[in-house]
Design an enzyme around this catalytic site. Structure first.
Site, PDB file in Angstrom:
ATOM      1  N   GLU A 152       0.832  -1.198   0.000  1.00 57.59           N
ATOM      2  CA  GLU A 152       0.000   0.000   0.000  1.00 57.59           C
ATOM      3  C   GLU A 152       0.869   1.251   0.000  1.00 57.59           C
ATOM      4  O   GLU A 152       1.953   1.260   0.588  1.00 57.59           O
ATOM      5  CB  GLU A 152      -0.918  -0.012   1.226  1.00 57.59           C
ATOM      6  CG  GLU A 152      -1.788  -1.272   1.279  1.00 57.59           C
ATOM      7  CD  GLU A 152      -2.312  -1.573   2.677  1.00 57.59           C
ATOM      8  OE1 GLU A 152      -2.569  -0.607   3.421  1.00 57.59           O
ATOM      9  OE2 GLU A 152      -2.453  -2.763   3.018  1.00 57.59           O
ATOM     10  N   GLU A 199      -9.978   5.805   2.967  1.00 57.73           N
ATOM     11  CA  GLU A 199     -10.320   4.957   4.112  1.00 57.73           C
ATOM     12  C   GLU A 199     -10.246   5.810   5.371  1.00 57.73           C
ATOM     13  O   GLU A 199      -9.364   6.656   5.504  1.00 57.73           O
ATOM     14  CB  GLU A 199      -9.326   3.801   4.223  1.00 57.73           C
ATOM     15  CG  GLU A 199      -9.483   2.942   5.479  1.00 57.73           C
ATOM     16  CD  GLU A 199      -8.357   1.924   5.632  1.00 57.73           C
ATOM     17  OE1 GLU A 199      -8.396   1.156   6.617  1.00 57.73           O
ATOM     18  OE2 GLU A 199      -7.438   1.904   4.791  1.00 57.73           O
TER      19      GLU A 199
END
Length: 396
Positions: A201, A310
């Site tokens: 990520e 997120e």
């Protein structure tokens, strides 16, 4: 804040105070610097009272202590680059971090951020309340109600067989309500399922628990075992850094303003086909790589890629958090200058060619709180706007 402090025993706070005062300041994110590591530091750059950059000998950087990396030969630069990547995708933003004003790391060294002072004290307190990790809970592992452990998302997802991904991500400094919450905008490159999930990520985050403040900071993260163990930045061995110019966990000095100047940066994750290493780039700068040997499923190709936002919803005061995603504004409120964006979104196919996503799925876990809208005009390649305010009349 006072209510939070009162919930922690005063003997514990006193013990932490004594520990911090009497313990030397040689901490790297709460970890003492060993004698071996000290000899690996070629230069130290003091940024302020709470941040120090240590320039490590590239051949003695802490990541090389990983059991899979003993006798590892460092790859200094990618041997191949993705095809069809246009230079215009990088934009004009010059990546600067605050520490650049105070010095540079020499050739054949890599900069590693050291957190010292009061941030370590607050980190000890937060560890009493917050489980780990928070970054990267995968959208496709969500529970039926659309939220897993209070994580919420506004993302697009592409399935297939990929060698990486790239996107230009709008930089903002969203409000994060409490120190145990976070707001993240990132790319996920993943393979496997819930029992054998591998991820890499990269993106930006406002996350006081990991970084000690509410600034917008660059981060990367990985796991090879479905987040049973995971690691952000250089907190543990794994990522082999090669660039002396960018430090993981350091802040962006240029941030977008509402209805004003917009700042963005291009984040890339891609696999070197010659040796399997997964490289991370920021604004075209190759920072380093995750060796293929760290992974089970990502030792081959990724089977899906995700892009978007997120947040973690701690439900402080018994209601939904006011933590913002992106700019803190919904796509329905407006595009450029209002809601945040991803543009020039691309995936790398098995021929290492950059392509616009096909058959992308949109996933929004709680549209009353955060949302996402794909731009069908594709003025800036495949792009979308996303974000939201969190708590409001419809988001409780």
């Amino acid at each position: 804040m006072l209510k939070f402090i009162n919930s922690v025993s005063w003997p514990f706070i006193l013990a932490v105070f004594i520990y911090v005062v009497l313990t030397p300041k040689a901490f790297v994110d709460g970890r003492t610097i060993s004698n071996v590591e000290k000899t690996s530091i070629i230069k130290t750059i003091k940024v302020d009272n709470h941040e120090i950059i240590d320039c490590y000998d590239i051949f003695k950087q802490p990541s090389l202590t990983h059991p899979m990396l003993h006798n590892h030969t460092i790859q200094m630069r990618p041997s191949v680059y993705p095809k069809n990547i246009k230079s215009v995708n990088l934009g004009t933003l010059q990546i600067t971090q605050t520490w650049h004003k105070y010095g540079t790391c020499p050739h054949r060294t890599v900069p590693i951020r050291r957190s010292v002072g009061k941030h370590y004290y607050s980190t000890l307190l937060r560890k009493q309340r917050r489980p780990k990790p928070f970054h990267g809970k995968k959208p496709n592992t969500l529970q039926p109600n659309g939220i897993r452990e209070n994580h919420e998302y506004a993302v697009i997802k592409v399935r297939g067989s990929f060698l990486g991904a790239q996107a230009k991500i709008n930089l903002w400094n969203p409000n994060v309500e409490t120190m145990i919450e976070m707001s993240v905008s990132q790319i996920w490159v993943t393979a496997g399922d819930d029992n054998d999930l591998n991820t890499i990520e990269a993106g930006w985050a406002v996350d006081a628990t990991n970084f000690g403040d509410y600034q917008t900071r660059f981060f990367i993260m990985w796991t090879s075992d479905s987040y049973k163990h995971s690691c952000i930045n250089m907190r543990c061995p794994g990522f082999v850094q090669t660039s002396p110019d960018i430090s993981l966990g350091c802040n962006f000095t240029e941030i977008s303003t509402f209805n004003g100047d917009q700042k963005d940066a291009t984040f890339s994750i891609y696999k070197d086909q010659n040796n399997g290493n997964w490289w991370v780039q920021l604004q075209g700068i190759s920072l380093g790589y995750y060796p293929s040997s760290l992974f089970t499923r990502l030792s081959k190709t990724a089977d899906d890629v995700e892009f978007g936002g997120e947040i973690y919803n701690g439900r402080y005061k018994g209601r939904h958090t006011t933590t913002q995603m992106g700019s803190g504004h919904f796509p329905s409120e407006g595009g450029l200058g209002i809601s945040s964006y991803f543009s020039h979104v691309q995936v790398l196919n098995e021929n290492n060619e950059a392509k616009d996503p096909e058959d992308a799925e949109t996933y929004v876990s709680n549209p009353d709180c955060y949302d996402l809208k794909v731009d069908k005009k594709r003025t800036n390649g495949y792009s979308f706007n996303y974000g939201g305010s969190g708590y409001n009349d419809n988001c409780q």
